[in-house]
Every structure is written in structure tokens, then in C-alpha cells.
Design a protein around this motif. Structure first.
Motif, PDB file in Angstrom:
ATOM      1  N   UNK A 121      19.141  24.957 -29.141  1.00 42.08           N
ATOM      2  CA  UNK A 121      20.269  24.108 -28.782  1.00 42.08           C
ATOM      3  C   UNK A 121      20.135  23.551 -27.375  1.00 42.08           C
ATOM      4  N   UNK A 122      21.105  22.734 -27.003  1.00 41.18           N
ATOM      5  CA  UNK A 122      21.042  22.055 -25.704  1.00 41.18           C
ATOM      6  C   UNK A 122      22.014  22.620 -24.681  1.00 41.18           C
ATOM      7  N   UNK A 123      22.995  23.373 -25.103  1.00 40.34           N
ATOM      8  CA  UNK A 123      24.015  23.885 -24.188  1.00 40.34           C
ATOM      9  C   UNK A 123      23.989  25.406 -24.132  1.00 40.34           C
ATOM     10  N   UNK A 124      24.558  25.936 -23.074  1.00 38.98           N
ATOM     11  CA  UNK A 124      24.684  27.378 -22.887  1.00 38.98           C
ATOM     12  C   UNK A 124      26.151  27.705 -22.649  1.00 38.98           C
ATOM     13  N   UNK A 125      26.564  28.879 -23.106  1.00 39.60           N
ATOM     14  CA  UNK A 125      27.923  29.349 -22.908  1.00 39.60           C
ATOM     15  C   UNK A 125      27.929  30.349 -21.766  1.00 39.60           C
ATOM     16  N   UNK A 126      28.804  30.142 -20.781  1.00 35.52           N
ATOM     17  CA  UNK A 126      28.964  31.053 -19.654  1.00 35.52           C
ATOM     18  C   UNK A 126      30.363  31.655 -19.754  1.00 35.52           C
ATOM     19  N   UNK A 127      30.425  32.970 -19.978  1.00 41.35           N
ATOM     20  CA  UNK A 127      31.711  33.648 -20.110  1.00 41.35           C
ATOM     21  C   UNK A 127      32.098  34.220 -18.754  1.00 41.35           C
ATOM     22  N   UNK A 128      33.255  33.800 -18.257  1.00 40.29           N
ATOM     23  CA  UNK A 128      33.751  34.219 -16.945  1.00 40.29           C
ATOM     24  C   UNK A 128      34.883  35.212 -17.123  1.00 40.29           C
ATOM     25  N   UNK A 171      36.779  28.005 -11.267  1.00 41.10           N
ATOM     26  CA  UNK A 171      37.071  26.699 -11.844  1.00 41.10           C
ATOM     27  C   UNK A 171      37.437  25.692 -10.757  1.00 41.10           C
ATOM     28  N   UNK A 172      36.433  25.161 -10.107  1.00 39.08           N
ATOM     29  CA  UNK A 172      36.631  24.114  -9.107  1.00 39.08           C
ATOM     30  C   UNK A 172      35.991  22.838  -9.629  1.00 39.08           C
ATOM     31  N   UNK A 173      36.277  21.739  -8.991  1.00 38.55           N
ATOM     32  CA  UNK A 173      35.672  20.469  -9.408  1.00 38.55           C
ATOM     33  C   UNK A 173      34.150  20.528  -9.284  1.00 38.55           C
ATOM     34  N   UNK A 174      33.646  21.129  -8.200  1.00 44.16           N
ATOM     35  CA  UNK A 174      32.195  21.236  -8.009  1.00 44.16           C
ATOM     36  C   UNK A 174      31.561  22.106  -9.095  1.00 44.16           C
ATOM     37  N   UNK A 181      28.840  20.921 -11.871  1.00 42.94           N
ATOM     38  CA  UNK A 181      27.574  21.645 -12.043  1.00 42.94           C
ATOM     39  C   UNK A 181      27.370  22.030 -13.502  1.00 42.94           C
ATOM     40  N   UNK A 182      28.421  22.553 -14.123  1.00 37.68           N
ATOM     41  CA  UNK A 182      28.321  22.967 -15.525  1.00 37.68           C
ATOM     42  C   UNK A 182      28.031  21.771 -16.434  1.00 37.68           C
ATOM     43  N   UNK A 183      28.742  20.690 -16.220  1.00 36.26           N
ATOM     44  CA  UNK A 183      28.521  19.496 -17.036  1.00 36.26           C
ATOM     45  C   UNK A 183      27.094  18.986 -16.881  1.00 36.26           C
ATOM     46  N   UNK A 184      26.635  18.896 -15.645  1.00 36.80           N
ATOM     47  CA  UNK A 184      25.289  18.405 -15.346  1.00 36.80           C
ATOM     48  C   UNK A 184      24.207  19.276 -15.981  1.00 36.80           C
ATOM     49  N   UNK A 185      24.456  20.591 -16.056  1.00 38.57           N
ATOM     50  CA  UNK A 185      23.451  21.528 -16.560  1.00 38.57           C
ATOM     51  C   UNK A 185      23.721  22.003 -17.988  1.00 38.57           C
ATOM     52  N   UNK A 186      24.595  21.309 -18.693  1.00 39.56           N
ATOM     53  CA  UNK A 186      24.893  21.615 -20.095  1.00 39.56           C
ATOM     54  C   UNK A 186      25.378  23.055 -20.280  1.00 39.56           C
ATOM     55  N   UNK A 187      26.302  23.455 -19.414  1.00 36.35           N
ATOM     56  CA  UNK A 187      26.886  24.792 -19.471  1.00 36.35           C
ATOM     57  C   UNK A 187      28.350  24.653 -19.875  1.00 36.35           C
ATOM     58  N   UNK A 188      28.754  25.436 -20.848  1.00 34.90           N
ATOM     59  CA  UNK A 188      30.144  25.443 -21.282  1.00 34.90           C
ATOM     60  C   UNK A 188      30.797  26.710 -20.729  1.00 34.90           C
ATOM     61  N   UNK A 189      31.674  26.575 -19.711  1.00 31.64           N
ATOM     62  CA  UNK A 189      32.330  27.765 -19.163  1.00 31.64           C
ATOM     63  C   UNK A 189      33.518  28.182 -20.027  1.00 31.64           C
ATOM     64  N   UNK A 190      33.652  29.462 -20.250  1.00 32.48           N
ATOM     65  CA  UNK A 190      34.771  30.016 -21.004  1.00 32.48           C
ATOM     66  C   UNK A 190      35.373  31.144 -20.180  1.00 32.48           C
TER      67      UNK A 190
END
Length: 144
Positions: free
Chosen positions: A5-12, A18-21, A25-34
Motif C-alpha cells: 500500500x501507499x499509506x501508513x497508520x500512526x496510532x497516537x 495534532x498541530x498544523x505542521x 508532515x503526515x499528509x506529505x508522507x502518506x501517514x494517517x494519524x489516529x
């Protein structure tokens, strides 16, 4: 490591990152924060469910016993001594369990509602209240 796949899930554990930066970063690196719901790690994180929960319980029992002996102050040295005595007992219970030699992981998965899949085990404990907002201009949104 095999990548699918192309995305990764990051569980917080919480949403403090959860800041704009961070979002950029997550969007740019195909990371889905949860982000896990607040105060839910004792229900959702397997080490908390199956390892540290028993440790906390046994340590609490040790403190309760000390209080019954009228010891009502625990300094750092006392804490470390009690922890060193409690930890092996807790982790041997976790690792071996009564009649469950080496099978703590399935207990953690079951308690977290993962295997077998029973999300109601955790959802019942979360006490989540759904909140809906009243649309602006409705009769219930006017302040008198």
C-alpha cells in the motif's frame, strides 16, 4: 520489512501532536494519524491491558497493606523497593497466568476486544457521549 500500500497508520495515545505542521508532515508522507480517545489506553493498548494492569493492581494491594499497618507515607526509596518486589510477581502472573503458561498475549487481545472481535467490550467502558450542535438560527440557539 515488506511494504504493502501507499499509506501508513500512526496510532497516537493522545491528540497533543495534532498541530498544523504535524498534519502537513503526515499528509506529505502518506501517514494517517489516529488518536485514541482520552483515558482509554488501559482499555486499548495491549501492554496496559495485559501487563501493566496487573502490575498496577498488585502494587496497589501492597500500598493498601502498608496503609493498614499505619504507614501513610511512601518516599522514592520505599516506592522502588515495593516496585522491585511487585514487578516479578506481576509479570510472572502475566506471562504464565493461572493455568495459562505463556499465553498472556491472547488474554490482552481478548480484553481489548480484538480477538475475537468484540468492540463492545471496550466501547461499553469508554462512556462516550455523542454531542450534536444546534444549527445557528434555530429556535433553540437563541439566547434570551
Amino acid at each position: 520489512m515488506r511494504t504493502i500500500g501507499t499509506h501508513r497508520l500512526l496510532i497516537l495515545g493522545h491528540g497533543s501532536h495534532a498541530t498544523a505542521a504535524f498534519d502537513h508532515f503526515c499528509t506529505k508522507n502518506h501517514i494517517i494519524p489516529l488518536s485514541l480517545p482520552p483515558h482509554s489506553s488501559h482499555l486499548l493498548q495491549l501492554p496496559d491491558v495485559s501487563c501493566f494492569g496487573p502490575l498496577k493492581h498488585l502494587y496497589g494491594q501492597r500500598v493498601q497493606t502498608a496503609m493498614q499497618l499505619e504507614i501513610n507515607h511512601i518516599n522514592k526509596v520505599d516506592f522502588l523497593a515495593a516496585y522491585q518486589q511487585t514487578r516479578p510477581q506481576a509479570f510472572s502472573l502475566v506471562a504464565f497466568g493461572p493455568g495459562r503458561v505463556g499465553k498472556w498475549a491472547p488474554y490482552g487481545f481478548a480484553a481489548a476486544g480484538l480477538v475475537p472481535y468484540k468492540p463492545e467490550n471496550v466501547l461499553y467502558e469508554l462512556h462516550i457521549q455523542v454531542k450534536t450542535s444546534t444549527p445557528l438560527g434555530s429556535p433553540h440557539s437563541r439566547v434570551i
